[in-house]
Write an enzyme that holds these catalytic residues in place. Structure first.
Site, mmCIF file in Angstrom:
data_model
loop_
_atom_site.group_PDB
_atom_site.id
_atom_site.type_symbol
_atom_site.label_atom_id
_atom_site.label_comp_id
_atom_site.label_asym_id
_atom_site.label_seq_id
_atom_site.Cartn_x
_atom_site.Cartn_y
_atom_site.Cartn_z
ATOM 1 N N HIS A 108 0.791 -1.060 -0.142
ATOM 2 C CA HIS A 108 0.104 0.067 -0.063
ATOM 3 C C HIS A 108 0.667 1.376 -0.113
ATOM 4 O O HIS A 108 2.237 1.123 -0.438
ATOM 5 C CB HIS A 108 -1.033 -0.073 1.064
ATOM 6 C CG HIS A 108 -1.714 -1.354 1.233
ATOM 7 N ND1 HIS A 108 -2.513 -1.888 0.361
ATOM 8 C CD2 HIS A 108 -1.295 -2.292 2.069
ATOM 9 C CE1 HIS A 108 -3.048 -2.930 0.610
ATOM 10 N NE2 HIS A 108 -2.514 -3.419 1.908
ATOM 11 N N GLU A 145 -1.738 0.221 8.049
ATOM 12 C CA GLU A 145 -0.936 -0.856 7.621
ATOM 13 C C GLU A 145 0.086 -0.341 6.631
ATOM 14 O O GLU A 145 1.329 -0.621 6.827
ATOM 15 C CB GLU A 145 -1.843 -1.912 6.699
ATOM 16 C CG GLU A 145 -0.935 -2.961 6.104
ATOM 17 C CD GLU A 145 -1.715 -3.813 5.093
ATOM 18 O OE1 GLU A 145 -1.023 -4.553 4.295
ATOM 19 O OE2 GLU A 145 -2.868 -3.709 4.914
ATOM 20 N N HIS A 201 3.068 -7.077 4.230
ATOM 21 C CA HIS A 201 1.855 -6.622 4.614
ATOM 22 C C HIS A 201 1.471 -7.024 5.804
ATOM 23 O O HIS A 201 2.136 -7.739 6.798
ATOM 24 C CB HIS A 201 0.900 -7.156 3.782
ATOM 25 C CG HIS A 201 0.987 -6.711 2.119
ATOM 26 N ND1 HIS A 201 0.101 -5.896 1.752
ATOM 27 C CD2 HIS A 201 1.797 -7.095 1.063
ATOM 28 C CE1 HIS A 201 0.329 -5.725 0.428
ATOM 29 N NE2 HIS A 201 1.289 -6.408 0.083
ATOM 30 N N GLU A 283 2.139 -11.668 5.283
ATOM 31 C CA GLU A 283 1.253 -10.806 6.199
ATOM 32 C C GLU A 283 1.882 -11.051 7.395
ATOM 33 O O GLU A 283 1.833 -12.234 8.159
ATOM 34 C CB GLU A 283 -0.019 -11.571 5.977
ATOM 35 C CG GLU A 283 -0.744 -11.589 4.679
ATOM 36 C CD GLU A 283 -1.323 -10.088 4.422
ATOM 37 O OE1 GLU A 283 -1.487 -9.284 5.310
ATOM 38 O OE2 GLU A 283 -2.035 -9.697 3.168
#
Length: 320
Positions: A108, A145, A201, A283
């Site tokens: 992101h 995040e 992430h 993640e």
């Protein structure tokens, strides 16, 4: 000098001036014994003086002619250095990754919130069309995040550069101001001819779901996507990261994906589908779970997360 044993007694010479009669030296034995004692004492003192000068720091002495102990051997010092599974020094010396290129993709972008229309446009990822990018998730307290991924990416870059690797980020400190799109993120790694790439992430699953998982590319051959040449290497990279990450962080494998292995294979992520270099996603935890959130918001834990990723990447690069 030779020694004939305890029963040996040499013949006695004749007394001078009295042929045929043995020499009976009544006073000489005492004199000879005294001389031997004095000579032995002087010899011992001389040995002590010489021997003591050869001991480093007053350590225990060795008998003359004895083989040196292994602790004094130069080779024992180098062989005592801790080694990894591949026989190389654990952790690696600075510069051990010189010539290797790593691309880090912080998931992101903190600026995506201000560019929702731009990131909503669709891009072709081979298997289907997908949003250019998303804003990502956050903890219940509002820790984004995108802030987490950029922070860990900076820490990971520092660790890898110390090893001599060339490190490139897909975006950094507001440049670009949003994105890049998922297809561009893959292209950055491809253009750099990266030896390894990782996209960082944190998940946004339901509370109670916690743990990390590493996402591996499926063997995809569809449109612009062809991961077949890099699927095996990517799996190797992912398995190594999945092994080192929990050791460094204490974070368990996901309890909601991967059946406890910490590994998940997907074919719907453009960053993996369009990659031509070994690449995985990680993640690091679930931002919506209170336990994981307390870790993800800790700078000390984020440093451990970067170390866990670095160890896996370094292990992979050493054997590639």
């Amino acid at each position: 000098m030779s020694y004939a044993g305890p029963g040996f007694e040499p013949p006695r010479p004749d007394h001078p001036g009295r042929p045929g009669r043995p020499w009976r030296a009544r006073r000489w034995p005492a004199v000879v014994a005294a001389a031997l004692v004095c000579g032995g004492l002087l010899g011992w003192l001389g040995y002590e003086a010489v021997g003591a000068s050869g001991d480093a720091g007053g350590g225990s002495r060795r008998a003359a002619g004895a083989a040196p102990s292994s602790s004094s051997s130069p080779s024992s010092t180098s062989s005592s250095a801790p080694s990894g599974d591949d026989g190389k020094p654990a952790g690696g010396a600075p510069g051990s990754l010189r010539g290797k290129v790593v691309v880090i993709d912080p998931g992101h972008n903190p600026g995506n919130f201000r560019h929702t229309s731009e990131i909503d446009r669709k891009v072709n990822i081979g298997t289907n069309w997908k949003e250019c990018d998303t804003t990502g998730t956050s903890t219940d307290s509002g820790y984004a995040e995108a802030r987490f991924t950029l922070d860990v990416a900076h820490r990971l870059r520092t660790l890898l550069e110390r090893q001599g690797a060339t490190v490139k980020l897909t975006h950094d400190d507001g440049s670009p101001g949003w994105g890049p799109c998922v297809d561009e993120r893959a292209r950055i790694g491809n253009t750099a001819h990266a030896d390894a790439a990782i996209s960082i992430h944190a998940d946004g699953s339901a509370a109670g779901n916690r743990g990390f998982h590493v996402i591996l590319p499926a063997a995809v051959h569809d449109g612009a996507a062809d991961t077949r040449p890099i699927a095996a290497a990517s799996h190797d990279l992912g398995e190594r990261v999945a092994g080192t990450f929990p050791r460094a962080t204490g974070e368990p494998p996901s309890n909601y994906l991967g059946d406890g292995t910490g590994l998940v294979t997907r074919k719907d992520l453009g960053g993996l589908n369009l990659s031509t270099v070994p690449k995985v996603f990680i993640e690091c935890g679930n931002m919506r779970d209170r336990t994981d959130a307390s870790l993800l918001t800790s700078g000390a834990w984020r440093q451990k997360a970067a170390e866990g990723m670095s160890e896996g990447i370094v292990s992979f690069l050493r054997q590639s």
